[in-house]
Enzyme design. Structure first.
Site, PDB file in Angstrom:
ATOM      1  N   LYS A  61       0.065   5.501  -5.913  1.00 35.12           N
ATOM      2  CA  LYS A  61      -0.933   5.525  -6.997  1.00 35.12           C
ATOM      3  C   LYS A  61      -1.854   6.734  -6.865  1.00 35.12           C
ATOM      4  O   LYS A  61      -2.119   7.440  -7.834  1.00 35.12           O
ATOM      5  CB  LYS A  61      -1.715   4.207  -6.954  1.00 35.12           C
ATOM      6  N   HIS A 103     -26.747  22.279  -0.502  1.00 30.14           N
ATOM      7  CA  HIS A 103     -26.798  22.785  -1.864  1.00 30.14           C
ATOM      8  C   HIS A 103     -25.832  23.943  -2.077  1.00 30.14           C
ATOM      9  O   HIS A 103     -25.711  24.785  -1.176  1.00 30.14           O
ATOM     10  CB  HIS A 103     -28.230  23.253  -2.156  1.00 30.14           C
ATOM     11  N   CYS A 125       0.831  -1.210   0.000  1.00 32.93           N
ATOM     12  CA  CYS A 125       0.000   0.000   0.000  1.00 32.93           C
ATOM     13  C   CYS A 125       0.865   1.260   0.000  1.00 32.93           C
ATOM     14  O   CYS A 125       0.656   2.170  -0.796  1.00 32.93           O
ATOM     15  CB  CYS A 125      -0.933  -0.009   1.209  1.00 32.93           C
ATOM     16  N   CYS A 137      -1.481   1.721  -3.135  1.00 32.95           N
ATOM     17  CA  CYS A 137      -2.493   2.770  -2.916  1.00 32.95           C
ATOM     18  C   CYS A 137      -1.925   4.185  -2.811  1.00 32.95           C
ATOM     19  O   CYS A 137      -2.431   5.106  -3.464  1.00 32.95           O
ATOM     20  CB  CYS A 137      -3.250   2.516  -1.622  1.00 32.95           C
ATOM     21  N   TYR A 153      -9.033  -3.345 -11.039  1.00 28.69           N
ATOM     22  CA  TYR A 153      -8.677  -2.101 -10.356  1.00 28.69           C
ATOM     23  C   TYR A 153      -7.461  -1.423 -11.001  1.00 28.69           C
ATOM     24  O   TYR A 153      -7.522  -0.269 -11.403  1.00 28.69           O
ATOM     25  CB  TYR A 153      -8.288  -2.394  -8.904  1.00 28.69           C
ATOM     26  N   GLU A 205     -25.482  16.093  -2.598  1.00 25.39           N
ATOM     27  CA  GLU A 205     -26.909  16.281  -2.292  1.00 25.39           C
ATOM     28  C   GLU A 205     -27.784  15.328  -3.099  1.00 25.39           C
ATOM     29  O   GLU A 205     -28.914  15.035  -2.724  1.00 25.39           O
ATOM     30  CB  GLU A 205     -27.334  17.733  -2.530  1.00 25.39           C
ATOM     31  N   GLU A 260      -7.310   2.043 -13.165  1.00 29.00           N
ATOM     32  CA  GLU A 260      -6.678   3.211 -12.527  1.00 29.00           C
ATOM     33  C   GLU A 260      -5.500   3.702 -13.361  1.00 29.00           C
ATOM     34  O   GLU A 260      -5.367   4.900 -13.633  1.00 29.00           O
ATOM     35  CB  GLU A 260      -6.246   2.838 -11.101  1.00 29.00           C
TER      36      GLU A 260
HETATM   37  P1  NDP Z   1      -8.317  -7.463 -10.239  1.00 29.48           P
HETATM   38  O1  NDP Z   1      -8.658  -8.715  -9.557  1.00 29.48           O
HETATM   39  O2  NDP Z   1      -9.028  -6.206  -9.898  1.00 29.48           O
HETATM   40  O3  NDP Z   1      -8.473  -7.662 -11.797  1.00 29.48           O
HETATM   41  C1  NDP Z   1      -7.757  -8.660 -12.479  1.00 29.48           C
HETATM   42  C2  NDP Z   1      -8.104  -8.563 -13.947  1.00 29.48           C
HETATM   43  O4  NDP Z   1      -7.213  -9.410 -14.659  1.00 29.48           O
HETATM   44  C3  NDP Z   1      -9.506  -9.028 -14.273  1.00 29.48           C
HETATM   45  O5  NDP Z   1      -9.991  -8.245 -15.326  1.00 29.48           O
HETATM   46  C4  NDP Z   1      -9.301 -10.479 -14.707  1.00 29.48           C
HETATM   47  O6  NDP Z   1     -10.229 -10.888 -15.665  1.00 29.48           O
HETATM   48  C5  NDP Z   1      -7.942 -10.390 -15.372  1.00 29.48           C
HETATM   49  N1  NDP Z   1      -7.169 -11.636 -15.281  1.00 29.48           N
HETATM   50  C6  NDP Z   1      -6.989 -12.391 -14.191  1.00 29.48           C
HETATM   51  N2  NDP Z   1      -6.160 -13.422 -14.476  1.00 29.48           N
HETATM   52  C7  NDP Z   1      -5.814 -13.296 -15.762  1.00 29.48           C
HETATM   53  C8  NDP Z   1      -4.993 -14.043 -16.640  1.00 29.48           C
HETATM   54  N3  NDP Z   1      -4.362 -15.132 -16.227  1.00 29.48           N
HETATM   55  N4  NDP Z   1      -4.865 -13.606 -17.911  1.00 29.48           N
HETATM   56  C9  NDP Z   1      -5.496 -12.499 -18.332  1.00 29.48           C
HETATM   57  N5  NDP Z   1      -6.289 -11.754 -17.549  1.00 29.48           N
HETATM   58  C10 NDP Z   1      -6.445 -12.138 -16.281  1.00 29.48           C
HETATM   59  O7  NDP Z   1      -6.730  -7.323 -10.040  1.00 29.48           O
HETATM   60  P2  NDP Z   1      -5.708  -6.098 -10.106  1.00 29.48           P
HETATM   61  O8  NDP Z   1      -4.427  -6.709 -10.522  1.00 29.48           O
HETATM   62  O9  NDP Z   1      -6.252  -4.966 -10.877  1.00 29.48           O
HETATM   63  O10 NDP Z   1      -5.604  -5.664  -8.582  1.00 29.48           O
HETATM   64  C11 NDP Z   1      -5.247  -6.629  -7.586  1.00 29.48           C
HETATM   65  C12 NDP Z   1      -5.984  -6.387  -6.304  1.00 29.48           C
HETATM   66  O11 NDP Z   1      -5.425  -5.272  -5.663  1.00 29.48           O
HETATM   67  C13 NDP Z   1      -7.460  -6.053  -6.473  1.00 29.48           C
HETATM   68  O12 NDP Z   1      -8.262  -7.187  -6.480  1.00 29.48           O
HETATM   69  C14 NDP Z   1      -7.743  -5.173  -5.304  1.00 29.48           C
HETATM   70  O13 NDP Z   1      -8.155  -5.973  -4.236  1.00 29.48           O
HETATM   71  C15 NDP Z   1      -6.409  -4.538  -4.994  1.00 29.48           C
HETATM   72  N6  NDP Z   1      -6.398  -3.137  -5.457  1.00 29.48           N
HETATM   73  C16 NDP Z   1      -7.270  -2.256  -4.893  1.00 29.48           C
HETATM   74  C17 NDP Z   1      -7.310  -0.957  -5.307  1.00 29.48           C
HETATM   75  C18 NDP Z   1      -8.288  -0.020  -4.688  1.00 29.48           C
HETATM   76  O14 NDP Z   1      -8.823  -0.328  -3.628  1.00 29.48           O
HETATM   77  N7  NDP Z   1      -8.586   1.128  -5.308  1.00 29.48           N
HETATM   78  C19 NDP Z   1      -6.409  -0.453  -6.330  1.00 29.48           C
HETATM   79  C20 NDP Z   1      -5.536  -1.459  -6.882  1.00 29.48           C
HETATM   80  C21 NDP Z   1      -5.542  -2.745  -6.447  1.00 29.48           C
HETATM   81  P3  NDP Z   1     -11.628 -11.559 -15.263  1.00 29.48           P
HETATM   82  O15 NDP Z   1     -12.514 -10.458 -14.805  1.00 29.48           O
HETATM   83  O16 NDP Z   1     -12.048 -12.186 -16.517  1.00 29.48           O
HETATM   84  O17 NDP Z   1     -11.327 -12.543 -14.178  1.00 29.48           O
END
Ligand code: NDP
Length: 448
Positions: free
Chosen positions: A51, A437, A43, A48, A178, A442, A182
């Site tokens: 970022k 307002h 983080c 976080c 995510y 709101e 982002e």
């Molecule tokens: P996410 O789980 O959000 O998204 C992963 C993405 O990658 C999905 O679209 C998934 O597709 C795809 N995917 C997964 N495996 C494969 C693969 N083998 N080949 C191709 N595509 C794949 O993960 P992130 O990496 O974006 O973030 C990791 C974690 O970190 C998040 O789950 C979150 O908990 C945390 N995070 C939180 C943030 C916040 O609170 N603002 C910011 C950044 C990270 P599909 O949908 O088809 O499974």
């Protein structure tokens, strides 16, 4: 716990590990924490916090453009990536020191090396020493997953993106979650041409469908490209250093960088869990009970290394609950209901509770209220970007079971509104509250 070198040995000084260490020490335990990289964890060091600073930096692109409509002559703005990157990294250094000071002030011994489990009460340090502890807490977090595809070594992950020498002119981001959304927003605002490539046709699975669709539509209008149902075939590095990215069912894409944002895997590999019989599930995550205890009585785990919710505030709560329960004589369990979350995309998304789809499935009879509006600032700026707020209620009781938003400052607004959802307030309670307002918030008390 006499007979052991420490009462508690924590592996990993990230959000969960730092909180558990300092609270356990404050309760009087003799605590050591091992960290192989930098105190602060994902983080603070490469997630976080840096970022969010990039999100702020990126927002100036639109703010400076809009400023003209508000009468400001801002000349021709220029962006210097190295300045922002170095300032952000300097602040990460500051936070790293602040977290270290906190541990020192609480008399937690920091051991800056890798540690692995050697037995139910024993930890082996990379330098060769073995130490013992009454309790061991595993808080090693998670690590980016890189898909098994030819040429994947040419890509980077969110670990490296904060250190880029220069901004890529063209960037492909793998994944639709995510990090993908982002960084798509961030890099697009800095001037990179961004293409998101996803294996499915869904971005941000788990968020409300209409809200996700709104982000997709706004992102596409801004010029971010999307390729759906497009698994990677191979990545080839060309003579000029650029990448040619081959996808199934699409034309290859030329890019200067490839960012993998395809999820994060619990960081358990090589941790020696077998030496103490600590069980993991099929994803490699440590299996724990509601009290954070693993299948080995003396070993606990918190945060992303367990298969619960991969969010910093959750890891912090788990670390606190562990320390209070085991060393403070106040047993606590984390309440996982109604956890608010946000995606710091451009514009951001935030949500708490059930999505419309989930509520229909779980409750059946629901009432959905919404407000689809153009924020005042966007109107004057001539920016045709609409916000969408949705409130999902139990039709019978009127209790708000979900709140979902996309629009400027949505995470800031939602944090306060999440208290009302957590407290199970009704739509009527929102309606009884007089609007503040003029504000975007709101809309929460004016939904129809
Ligand atoms: P996410 O789980 O959000 O998204 C992963 C993405 O990658 C999905 O679209 C998934 O597709 C795809 N995917 C997964 N495996 C494969 C693969 N083998 N080949 C191709 N595509 C794949 O993960 P992130 O990496 O974006 O973030 C990791 C974690 O970190 C998040 O789950 C979150 O908990 C945390 N995070 C939180 C943030 C916040 O609170 N603002 C910011 C950044 C990270 P599909 O949908 O088809 O499974």
């Amino acid at each position: 716990m006499p007979g052991f070198d420490y009462d508690l040995f924590v592996i990993g000084a990230g959000s969960g590990g730092v909180r558990a260490s300092r609270i356990a020490a404050a309760h009087g335990a003799r605590v050591a924490v091992a960290e192989e990289y930098r105190v602060g964890g994902t983080c603070v060091i490469r997630g976080c916090v840096p970022k969010k600073m990039l999100v702020y930096g990126a927002h100036f692109a639109e703010d400076l453009e809009d400023a003209r409509r508000f009468g400001w002559d801002v000349g021709e703005p220029k962006f210097d990536w190295a300045t922002l990157r170095d300032n952000v990294l300097a602040d990460v250094d500051r936070l790293n020191c602040a977290y270290t000071d906190t541990l020192n002030n609480n008399k937690v011994e920091i051991i800056l090396e890798r540690a692995t489990i050697a037995g139910p009460n024993a930890v082996r340090l990379a330098s060769g020493q073995t130490v013992t502890a009454g309790k061991i807490l595993i808080a090693t977090g998670a690590w980016p997953i890189i898909p098994d595809v030819l040429g994947a070594e040419h890509g980077i992950t969110s670990n490296e993106v904060f250190h880029l020498e220069e901004l890529p002119r063209r960037v492909v981001i793998a994944g639709g979650g995510y990090i993908a959304n982002e960084f798509a927003g961030i890099l697009h605002q800095f001037g990179s041409h961004v293409t998101i490539v996803n294996r499915s046709d869904t971005i941000l699975r788990g968020y409300d469908e209409q809200i996700r669709d709104r982000l997709l539509q706004i992102s596409m209008t801004k010029g971010i490209e999307f390729r759906f149902n497009a698994p990677f075939e191979k990545i080839v590095k060309q003579e000029d250093g650029s990448l040619r990215i081959f996808l199934k069912g699409c034309e290859p894409i030329e890019a200067d960088a490839l960012l993998f944002a395809t999820g994060r895997r619990p960081h358990t590999e090589g941790l020696g869990l077998e030496n103490a019989g600590v069980a993991v599930n099929e994803k490699g995550a440590i299996v724990v009970g509601a009290d954070n205890r693993t299948s080995c009585d003396s070993i606990y785990a918190v945060g992303d290394v367990t298969d619960r919710i991969q969010l910093t505030p959750v890891a912090i709560r788990e670390g606190q609950a562990f320390a209070d329960s085991v060393f403070g004589g106040t047993p606590r369990q984390v309440d996982y209901s109604c956890i608010p979350s946000a995606v710091f995309s451009h514009p951001p998304i935030a949500g708490v509770g059930m999505t419309e789809g989930e509520a229909r499935e779980k409750i059946g009879e629901i009432a959905v209220y919404q407000s689809d509006f153009r924020p005042m600032k966007n109107v004057l700026a001539g920016r045709n970007e609409r916000s969408l707020y949705k409130m999902i209620c139990n039709a019978e009781t009127g209790v708000v079971v979900g709140l979902h938003m996309i629009g400027p400052d949505a995470p800031e607004i939602l944090q306060a509104a999440a208290i009302a959802v957590k407290a199970k307030l009704t739509k009527q309670a929102f309606d009884d509250t007089v609007a503040l307002h003029p504000s975007m918030a709101e809309e929460l008390v004016l939904m129809r």
